[in-house]
Design a protein around this motif. Structure first.
Motif, PDB file in Angstrom:
ATOM      1  N   LEU A  74       0.832  -1.202   0.000  1.00 15.47           N
ATOM      2  CA  LEU A  74       0.000   0.000   0.000  1.00 15.47           C
ATOM      3  C   LEU A  74       0.864   1.250   0.000  1.00 15.47           C
ATOM      4  O   LEU A  74       0.526   2.272  -0.602  1.00 15.47           O
ATOM      5  N   LEU A  75       1.998   1.158   0.707  1.00 15.28           N
ATOM      6  CA  LEU A  75       2.882   2.312   0.795  1.00 15.28           C
ATOM      7  C   LEU A  75       3.650   2.531  -0.499  1.00 15.28           C
ATOM      8  O   LEU A  75       4.023   3.633  -0.837  1.00 15.28           O
ATOM      9  N   GLN A  88       3.685   1.781  -4.364  1.00 19.70           N
ATOM     10  CA  GLN A  88       3.038   1.305  -5.578  1.00 19.70           C
ATOM     11  C   GLN A  88       4.034   0.702  -6.557  1.00 19.70           C
ATOM     12  O   GLN A  88       3.733  -0.250  -7.262  1.00 19.70           O
ATOM     13  N   GLN A  89       5.240   1.236  -6.566  1.00 23.88           N
ATOM     14  CA  GLN A  89       6.234   0.725  -7.515  1.00 23.88           C
ATOM     15  C   GLN A  89       6.552  -0.733  -7.187  1.00 23.88           C
ATOM     16  O   GLN A  89       6.681  -1.562  -8.079  1.00 23.88           O
ATOM     17  N   LEU A 114       4.619  -2.801  -5.866  1.00 28.60           N
ATOM     18  CA  LEU A 114       3.472  -3.589  -6.316  1.00 28.60           C
ATOM     19  C   LEU A 114       3.597  -3.913  -7.803  1.00 28.60           C
ATOM     20  O   LEU A 114       3.371  -5.041  -8.233  1.00 28.60           O
ATOM     21  N   GLU A 115       3.972  -2.905  -8.564  1.00 24.11           N
ATOM     22  CA  GLU A 115       4.102  -3.130 -10.002  1.00 24.11           C
ATOM     23  C   GLU A 115       5.158  -4.192 -10.283  1.00 24.11           C
ATOM     24  O   GLU A 115       5.007  -5.015 -11.169  1.00 24.11           O
ATOM     25  N   ARG A 131      -3.698   2.726 -10.740  1.00 22.04           N
ATOM     26  CA  ARG A 131      -2.644   2.927 -11.706  1.00 22.04           C
ATOM     27  C   ARG A 131      -2.137   1.628 -12.285  1.00 22.04           C
ATOM     28  O   ARG A 131      -1.017   1.548 -12.744  1.00 22.04           O
ATOM     29  N   PRO A 178       8.178   7.302  -5.674  1.00 25.39           N
ATOM     30  CA  PRO A 178       8.973   7.050  -4.464  1.00 25.39           C
ATOM     31  C   PRO A 178      10.341   7.721  -4.510  1.00 25.39           C
ATOM     32  O   PRO A 178      10.882   8.102  -3.480  1.00 25.39           O
ATOM     33  N   GLN A 235      -3.174   8.196  -3.315  1.00 23.82           N
ATOM     34  CA  GLN A 235      -3.667   6.896  -3.752  1.00 23.82           C
ATOM     35  C   GLN A 235      -5.178   6.937  -3.973  1.00 23.82           C
ATOM     36  O   GLN A 235      -5.872   7.762  -3.406  1.00 23.82           O
ATOM     37  N   TYR A 268       7.297   0.348 -15.029  1.00 17.48           N
ATOM     38  CA  TYR A 268       6.956  -0.982 -14.536  1.00 17.48           C
ATOM     39  C   TYR A 268       6.523  -1.945 -15.641  1.00 17.48           C
ATOM     40  O   TYR A 268       6.125  -3.065 -15.369  1.00 17.48           O
TER      41      TYR A 268
END
Lengths: 352, 361
Positions: free
Chosen positions: A188-189, A191-192, A194-195, B4, B113, B135, B302
């Motif tokens: 959750l913190l 996103q990268q 996650l990807e 996203r 990030p 988000q 990604y």
């Protein structure tokens, strides 16, 4: 082949239609091996693109890289078939070991926290280090899985009585839940992250390269070999703590050995293909349903049936969602739900 | 909640994926080479605060008359006077920013990030606006209410769902301030930008300001030169795609504002069989399903880069366009900004000029 008196006893009390003669069991093993060979060939032959048998043979024995069909077989289907066979065998054996060692019919490799440990380690590594190379993920996954299993075992064996099945199961649940919540929090913190890990989080045989499999295969083979040698011990262990002790077994030591082998195999399998459910839970049940709880037979049959089921599920996934594919982890989950219900309804008969 | 997501596994959450994939279409002005940040000489800011007084660039906005705007849902917002305090979703904020409208706060993707800006946020100066959350599902309602906004602007990929305003909180949001939604999928990027311009004009922006006019001119020039480059390569077939190690995604042009516009300029784009989603998911076995002379490949961080595909996916290397070395970049998060999109078109024109059109027939 002489049959263990233990096995005859136990299987006689539960299910009449099981095969108890050595010849019948050997025949069954042969049959399953033949089915596996056939499934492996199907796995090379069937997919979202039509390929002729001649191309399959060509790809195996006279590979012509300029042929698209042969490239599909050689470069896409052969690796996933090999990975699927190895992972399926490891998961089924690990599941059988877990069910015998914990005397818990719902035990499966994931109970040791290996999957959640691997997932957490990979997500944390991506989050902290922004790793990009998949081989790095693999090692983090492998070590994370082993670490989680060690933690579960340490918690489960603390206190009086050592590593009892109930304590192990509870420790496994707690550690898995904890690691799972940390993983979710990180995703959750970040996103990268996650990807990067999304595709890994669903078990799949597609796109997993052979290099990764080659890297973890020594552990896979060590785990499989070690487990196969423990057949007699598992049979005794599955009779229960007291019975096993009265037969002179050091249950604590055997259990620790089994847990170690399961962690090794599952860690390697998760690293190679991502978390895949159902196989480790269901295949030992299917096998015991056929040959009874004599683990000297259960284990070799698991070795053959695990890959059979996993490759079968993978083929289904390739055919069902044409021109795309369903990852095998989704297919096994879809198959697993009704199987679990059937298992719960039957109650008796397939207990480890 | 995953937001996203550009692409997903084919079987599950198709809807969510589709919505998320559409993100693809969102703003990227900052990433286009040559997309200059607005200089201090740009159009006067509107709406930074009421203390700024009436906008100097808005002779039409007599504050005594009621303000009206009909959005792409067909909802007409009526306010006693022209809204000044505007809160906008990142994409909408970026589009409005380039036209001289300065929101007081934004919600949606802002920073990566590593601290760099998200493409969606475009040229918006993040130190000059409040953030209400980045988000999906994080929209801070208390902070939103405290800002006393006059108007909330967002986008829509699948009307009437509002982007970054989940249906569960929609009523609460609309109790704070009326919402205006611009539909950003399924129509050419020019129409999307036109709609943002209509909204900006209604909000008091001066569209004849030198910077806006310069962007418009650059956009027209880039369009013309792209049209020429395409016309000079008759028979050129392009495929827009992205991939993971498991799946090849072929974009369905009718969903993407940028691809629709390229089609209008004459580009022949592969149209997958399946068109009810934003892309068709193919297993790598199907890599040759759509022959093309040129692949324009999603360059977001990604998505597995083509260099890695070349090493790991043998069937990718067998695609005629890859064999011919004709793989160019697709900036899938195209900006709703004339300046940013002009840069993208200039690069595409250069790619096409260098491409061979005879790789496949």
């Amino acid at each position: 082949m002489p049959t263990s008196p233990l096995a005859t006893d136990v299987s006689g009390t539960t299910h009449g239609r099981r095969l108890s003669g050595g010849v019948a069991r050997a025949g069954l093993l042969l049959l399953a091996t033949g089915a596996l060979a056939l499934t492996a060939l199907l796995s090379l032959r069937v997919g979202s693109v039509a390929v002729s048998s001649r191309d399959v043979l060509g790809a195996l024995f006279a590979y012509a890289p300029e042929s698209y069909e042969q490239t599909v077989v050689r470069a896409l289907r052969l690796p996933r078939t090999i990975v699927g066979a190895g992972v399926g065998a490891a998961l089924a054996l690990a599941g059988a070991g877990m069910q015998a060692a914990t005397r818990n019919p719902l035990a499966e490799p994931a109970l040791l926290g290996v999957n959640s440990g691997a997932a957490f380690a990979i997500v944390a590594a991506v989050h902290l280090g922004h790793l990009a190379h998949p081989l790095q993920h693999i090692w983090f996954g492998f070590l994370g899985g082993l670490g989680a299993a060690a933690l579960v075992y340490a918690i489960g064996s603390a206190g009086p009585g050592g590593a009892t099945p109930v304590k192990l199961a509870l420790a496994g649940m707690v550690v898995s839940a904890l690691l799972g919540s940390w993983t979710t929090a990180l995703l959750l913190l970040d996103q990268q992250a996650l990807e990067v890990v999304r595709f890994w989080l669903v078990g799949s045989l597609a796109g997993r390269d052979l290099g990764v499999f080659r890297a973890v295969s020594p552990f896979l083979l060590a785990g499989i070999g070690g487990m196969l040698l423990l057949g007699r011990h598992l049979t005794v262990l599955s009779l229960g703590e007291e019975a096993a002790r009265s037969l002179g077994m050091h249950t604590g030591r055997v259990r620790a050995l089994v847990v170690g082998l399961v962690a090794l195999m599952t860690g390697a399998a998760v690293a190679a293909a991502g978390p895949i459910g159902f196989v480790g839970l269901a295949v030992p049940h299917m096998v015991r349903g056929l040959v009874g709880p004599e683990y000297r037979w259960v284990l070799p049959l698991c070795l053959v049936t695990g890959p059979l089921v996993l490759l079968g599920a993978d083929i289904l996934g390739r055919v069902l969602a044409r021109p795309g594919e369903l990852p095998v982890g989704i297919v096994t989950a879809l198959l697993g739900a009704p199987f679990l219900i059937a298992l719960a309804r039957r109650r008796r008969g397939v207990e480890p | 909640m995953r937001t996203r997501r550009p692409f997903g596994t084919p079987m599950a959450h198709r809807f969510l994926q589709a919505v998320a994939l559409l993100l693809t279409a969102v703003a990227l002005s900052a990433c286009g080479p040559g997309a200059a940040p607005p200089a201090g000489t740009g159009p006067s800011p509107v709406g930074a605060s009421e203390a700024d007084g009436p906008s100097p660039s808005a002779p039409t906005g007599a504050d005594t008359e009621p303000w009206r705007f009909t959005d792409d849902r067909g909802v007409t917002v009526t306010l006693p006077r022209r809204p000044v305090r505007i809160v906008a979703q990142s994409t909408a904020a970026a589009a409005l920013w380039d036209l001289g409208i300065r929101p007081v706060a934004v919600f949606g993707p802002q920073r990566r990030p590593d601290g760099s800006k998200e493409p969606e946020i475009g040229n918006v100066d993040l130190s000059a606006v409040e953030s209400l959350g980045e988000q999906w599902g994080e929209l801070d309602l208390e902070k939103l209410a405290a800002l006393r906004p006059d108007l909330i602007v967002t986008t829509m990929y699948q009307p009437p769902s509002l982007w970054y305003i989940p249906d569960e909180v929609r009523e609460k949001v609309e109790a704070i301030a009326p919402t205006v939604a611009i539909h950003v999928a399924g129509r050419p990027i020019t129409e999307v930008i036109d709609r943002f311009e209509e909204l900006a004009r209604a909000l008091g922006a001066d569209l004849s300001a030198p910077q806006v006019a310069a962007a418009r001119q650059r956009f027209e020039q880039a369009s013309a030169s792209l049209r020429e480059a395409i016309a000079a390569k008759p028979g050129l077939k392009a495929m827009f795609a992205g991939a993971s190690l498991e799946t090849l995604w072929v974009a369905v042009p009718s969903w993407y504002p940028d691809l629709l516009y390229f089609q209008q300029l004459g580009l022949d784009i592969v149209v997958p069989e399946q068109t009810d989603q934003f892309y068709e998911a193919l297993s790598w076995e199907q890599a040759l399903k759509y022959p093309a002379d040129l692949i324009l490949y999603d360059r977001r961080s990604y998505v597995v880069p083509p260099e890695e595909l070349a090493r790991k996916v043998p069937t990718w290397n067998q695609h005629p366009a890859v064999k011919a070395g004709q793989v160019g970049p697709w900036y899938a998060t195209a900006a709703f900004s004339r300046e940013g999109f002009a840069a993208i078109m200039e690069e595409l024109a250069a790619t096409i000029r260098q491409a061979r059109a005879d790789v496949v027939d």
